[in-house]
Design a protein around this motif. Structure first.
Motif, mmCIF file in Angstrom:
data_model
loop_
_atom_site.group_PDB
_atom_site.id
_atom_site.type_symbol
_atom_site.label_atom_id
_atom_site.label_comp_id
_atom_site.label_asym_id
_atom_site.label_seq_id
_atom_site.Cartn_x
_atom_site.Cartn_y
_atom_site.Cartn_z
ATOM 1 N N GLN A 266 0.856 -1.184 0.000
ATOM 2 C CA GLN A 266 0.000 0.000 0.000
ATOM 3 C C GLN A 266 0.898 1.241 0.000
ATOM 4 O OE1 GLN A 266 -2.314 -1.666 3.495
ATOM 5 N NE2 GLN A 266 -4.048 -0.920 2.277
ATOM 6 N N TYR A 267 1.465 1.504 -1.171
ATOM 7 C CA TYR A 267 2.531 2.495 -1.277
ATOM 8 C C TYR A 267 2.043 3.923 -1.047
ATOM 9 C CZ TYR A 267 4.866 -1.568 -3.246
ATOM 10 O OH TYR A 267 5.383 -2.822 -3.443
ATOM 11 N N ASP A 268 0.835 4.233 -1.470
ATOM 12 C CA ASP A 268 0.320 5.592 -1.255
ATOM 13 C C ASP A 268 0.224 5.910 0.233
ATOM 14 O OD1 ASP A 268 0.113 6.282 -3.906
ATOM 15 O OD2 ASP A 268 -1.957 5.584 -4.115
ATOM 16 N N LYS A 269 -0.252 4.945 1.015
ATOM 17 C CA LYS A 269 -0.367 5.165 2.459
ATOM 18 C C LYS A 269 1.022 5.262 3.103
ATOM 19 C CE LYS A 269 -4.913 3.115 3.251
ATOM 20 N NZ LYS A 269 -5.688 2.100 4.003
ATOM 21 N N ALA A 270 1.957 4.456 2.616
ATOM 22 C CA ALA A 270 3.318 4.518 3.144
ATOM 23 C C ALA A 270 3.935 5.886 2.862
ATOM 24 C CB ALA A 270 4.173 3.415 2.533
ATOM 25 N N ASP A 282 15.074 15.962 11.393
ATOM 26 C CA ASP A 282 16.261 16.787 11.143
ATOM 27 C C ASP A 282 16.684 16.620 9.688
ATOM 28 O OD1 ASP A 282 17.756 14.361 10.901
ATOM 29 O OD2 ASP A 282 18.109 14.337 13.058
ATOM 30 N N GLU A 283 17.672 17.408 9.288
ATOM 31 C CA GLU A 283 18.054 17.449 7.862
ATOM 32 C C GLU A 283 18.551 16.093 7.359
ATOM 33 O OE1 GLU A 283 17.424 19.942 5.779
ATOM 34 O OE2 GLU A 283 16.437 20.821 7.521
ATOM 35 N N GLU A 284 19.331 15.412 8.162
ATOM 36 C CA GLU A 284 19.855 14.099 7.752
ATOM 37 C C GLU A 284 18.715 13.106 7.568
ATOM 38 O OE1 GLU A 284 22.908 10.630 9.398
ATOM 39 O OE2 GLU A 284 22.922 12.632 10.299
ATOM 40 N N SER A 285 17.777 13.118 8.493
ATOM 41 C CA SER A 285 16.625 12.202 8.400
ATOM 42 C C SER A 285 15.749 12.548 7.204
ATOM 43 C CB SER A 285 15.795 12.258 9.690
ATOM 44 O OG SER A 285 16.557 11.829 10.790
ATOM 45 N N LYS A 286 15.597 13.843 6.928
ATOM 46 C CA LYS A 286 14.780 14.260 5.780
ATOM 47 C C LYS A 286 15.327 13.694 4.479
ATOM 48 C CE LYS A 286 12.904 18.570 7.640
ATOM 49 N NZ LYS A 286 12.929 20.043 7.573
ATOM 50 N N VAL A 287 16.648 13.688 4.330
ATOM 51 C CA VAL A 287 17.268 13.138 3.117
ATOM 52 C C VAL A 287 16.952 11.654 3.000
ATOM 53 C CG1 VAL A 287 19.471 12.610 1.989
ATOM 54 C CG2 VAL A 287 19.118 14.854 3.068
ATOM 55 N N ARG A 288 17.073 10.928 4.118
ATOM 56 C CA ARG A 288 16.801 9.487 4.116
ATOM 57 C C ARG A 288 15.326 9.200 3.807
ATOM 58 N NH1 ARG A 288 18.785 8.727 8.618
ATOM 59 N NH2 ARG A 288 16.919 8.604 9.926
ATOM 60 N N ILE A 289 14.435 9.967 4.405
ATOM 61 C CA ILE A 289 12.996 9.774 4.182
ATOM 62 C C ILE A 289 12.630 10.081 2.739
ATOM 63 C CG2 ILE A 289 10.699 10.641 4.789
ATOM 64 C CD1 ILE A 289 11.872 11.157 7.634
ATOM 65 N N GLN A 290 13.218 11.137 2.201
ATOM 66 C CA GLN A 290 12.920 11.519 0.819
ATOM 67 C C GLN A 290 13.349 10.419 -0.161
ATOM 68 O OE1 GLN A 290 11.225 14.623 0.346
ATOM 69 N NE2 GLN A 290 10.763 13.469 -1.525
ATOM 70 N N LYS A 291 14.457 9.780 0.129
ATOM 71 C CA LYS A 291 14.920 8.670 -0.721
ATOM 72 C C LYS A 291 13.921 7.518 -0.687
ATOM 73 C CE LYS A 291 19.910 9.527 -0.539
ATOM 74 N NZ LYS A 291 21.226 9.029 -0.050
ATOM 75 N N ARG A 292 13.376 7.236 0.519
ATOM 76 C CA ARG A 292 12.384 6.167 0.637
ATOM 77 C C ARG A 292 11.131 6.510 -0.171
ATOM 78 N NH1 ARG A 292 12.624 5.060 7.189
ATOM 79 N NH2 ARG A 292 14.758 4.237 7.257
ATOM 80 N N ILE A 293 10.737 7.752 -0.088
ATOM 81 C CA ILE A 293 9.554 8.190 -0.838
ATOM 82 C C ILE A 293 9.758 7.998 -2.340
ATOM 83 C CG2 ILE A 293 8.190 10.223 -1.479
ATOM 84 C CD1 ILE A 293 8.580 11.225 1.403
ATOM 85 N N GLU A 294 10.934 8.364 -2.813
ATOM 86 C CA GLU A 294 11.237 8.219 -4.246
ATOM 87 C C GLU A 294 11.206 6.754 -4.666
ATOM 88 O OE1 GLU A 294 11.378 10.693 -6.364
ATOM 89 O OE2 GLU A 294 11.019 12.035 -4.674
ATOM 90 N N VAL A 295 11.743 5.878 -3.818
ATOM 91 C CA VAL A 295 11.728 4.436 -4.142
ATOM 92 C C VAL A 295 10.301 3.922 -4.215
ATOM 93 C CG1 VAL A 295 12.299 2.140 -3.238
ATOM 94 C CG2 VAL A 295 14.015 3.963 -3.175
ATOM 95 N N LEU A 296 9.455 4.345 -3.274
ATOM 96 C CA LEU A 296 8.065 3.888 -3.264
ATOM 97 C C LEU A 296 7.283 4.429 -4.453
ATOM 98 C CD1 LEU A 296 7.242 4.214 0.549
ATOM 99 C CD2 LEU A 296 7.599 2.113 -0.747
ATOM 100 N N LYS A 297 7.585 5.638 -4.870
ATOM 101 C CA LYS A 297 6.894 6.216 -6.045
ATOM 102 C C LYS A 297 7.192 5.406 -7.294
ATOM 103 C CE LYS A 297 6.320 11.020 -4.547
ATOM 104 N NZ LYS A 297 6.744 12.426 -4.740
ATOM 105 N N GLN A 298 8.399 4.882 -7.376
ATOM 106 C CA GLN A 298 8.790 4.077 -8.538
ATOM 107 C C GLN A 298 8.094 2.716 -8.536
ATOM 108 O OE1 GLN A 298 13.072 3.833 -8.630
ATOM 109 N NE2 GLN A 298 13.323 6.057 -8.713
ATOM 110 N N LYS A 299 7.689 2.248 -7.354
ATOM 111 C CA LYS A 299 7.036 0.948 -7.264
ATOM 112 C C LYS A 299 5.547 1.028 -7.608
ATOM 113 C CE LYS A 299 10.004 -1.205 -3.770
ATOM 114 N NZ LYS A 299 10.042 -1.860 -2.444
ATOM 115 N N LYS A 300 4.980 2.216 -7.571
ATOM 116 C CA LYS A 300 3.544 2.378 -7.817
ATOM 117 C C LYS A 300 3.158 1.994 -9.249
ATOM 118 C CE LYS A 300 1.568 6.083 -6.356
ATOM 119 N NZ LYS A 300 1.316 7.516 -6.097
#
Length: 300
Positions: A266-270, A282-300
């Motif tokens: 359920q990628y949209d909810k994730a 924090d800034e470091e975490s934001k970079v990591r989270i953004q990468k996860r979001i990009e990976v999930l968008k590619q799986k949709k």
């Protein structure tokens, strides 16, 4: 009337001073590892105040500490251990002397456990005694009894409505949260062993806490993590969504919810949960989270 009462009060004060003096003496000998001094103090203490709860604590510490035996090993360079290098006549290192495994003298250990069990039976509200026993069982890596003692403490806490006592019979400040916080430390101790066989012990502890405190966020999260490890994503999600309602700003909970939705496809909810985390990270975490979001968008 007042003249009759005064001598009794004075005697009680003297007994209290004696108990504190004995404890100070014992603690001094204990710190110096003077076992003869410890024995002498314990004998005198017992002769004067044999039912003093602090005597039980001191006696337990005496037996348990003296049951511990440090074994020395002679062999090759032990990685990660402090060692004394043994050299031959030419100055070449030929071997190393280092501290090996710890063992416990069975007789002294038995005396320690007998003492603390008697103490808990006589003074069941003394949380320090229960935690002292739990600490010892952790040192022994006796995880079954370690877990059983924690669960017995949680059960008894409900029975006495969390009215715990500590040293000298003084009430524990904020007893419920103090107890649960300490138990979380024991839960972490089990988790850090990285022994999958102990997952059932961790589950028993969290389930017992939630039996009495169903809105305890920490143990909702603990149990959810255990379900995640079992790949029970639906079961974990139920617990995490409840925890989120109780702690809506907890990014650890939100991260685990996002992981559950991701594993369920359920990628949209994730993505929605990861995006919810961004403003609070924090800034470091934001970079990591953004990468996860990009990976999930590619799986949709």
């Amino acid at each position: 009337m007042f003249r009759r009462l005064f001598p009794i009060f004075a005697i009680l004060m003297v007994c209290g001073v004696q108990a504190q003096d004995f404890r100070e003496q014992f603690n001094g000998f204990f710190k110096d590892k003077d076992t003869i001094g410890q024995q002498k103090t314990l004998r005198e203490w017992e002769a004067k105040r044999k039912n003093d709860p602090e005597l039980y604590v001191a006696r337990f510490n005496y037996y348990f500490s003296n049951a511990r035996q440090e074994l020395l090993h002679l062999g090759n360079n032990p990685e990660g251990k402090e060692a004394f290098a043994l050299q031959d006549s030419t100055g070449n290192t030929v071997s190393y002397l280092y501290q090996g495994d710890t063992s416990y003298d069975p007789k002294k250990l038995g005396s320690a456990m007998k003492t603390i069990n008697e103490a808990i039976a006589k003074f069941p509200k003394r949380l320090d005694m229960r935690f002292g026993k739990t600490y010892a069982l952790g040192e022994l890596r006796d995880w079954k009894n370690f877990t059983d003692e924690i669960i017995a403490t949680i059960d008894y806490s409900d029975k006495i409505k969390n009215q715990w006592l500590w040293r000298d019979g003084k009430p524990v400040d904020d007893p419920k949260n103090f107890m649960l916080g300490s138990i979380q430390g024991y839960f972490n101790q089990l988790y850090e062993t990285e022994d999958d066989a102990l997952l059932v012990n961790m589950r028993r502890i969290s389930e017992t806490v939630l039996k009495y405190y169903p809105d305890d966020v920490m143990n909702l999260s603990n149990l959810a993590i255990l379900k995640l490890l079992d790949k029970d994503f639906d079961g974990a999600l139920v617990l995490l969504l409840k925890a989120e309602k109780l702690a809506p700003d907890d990014t650890v909970i939100q991260n685990n919810i996002a992981m559950c939705y991701s594993e369920k496809g359920q990628y949209d909810k994730a993505i929605a949960y990861y995006e919810k985390m961004l403003p609070k990270s924090d800034e470091e975490s934001k970079v990591r989270i953004q990468k996860r979001i990009e990976v999930l968008k590619q799986k949709k």
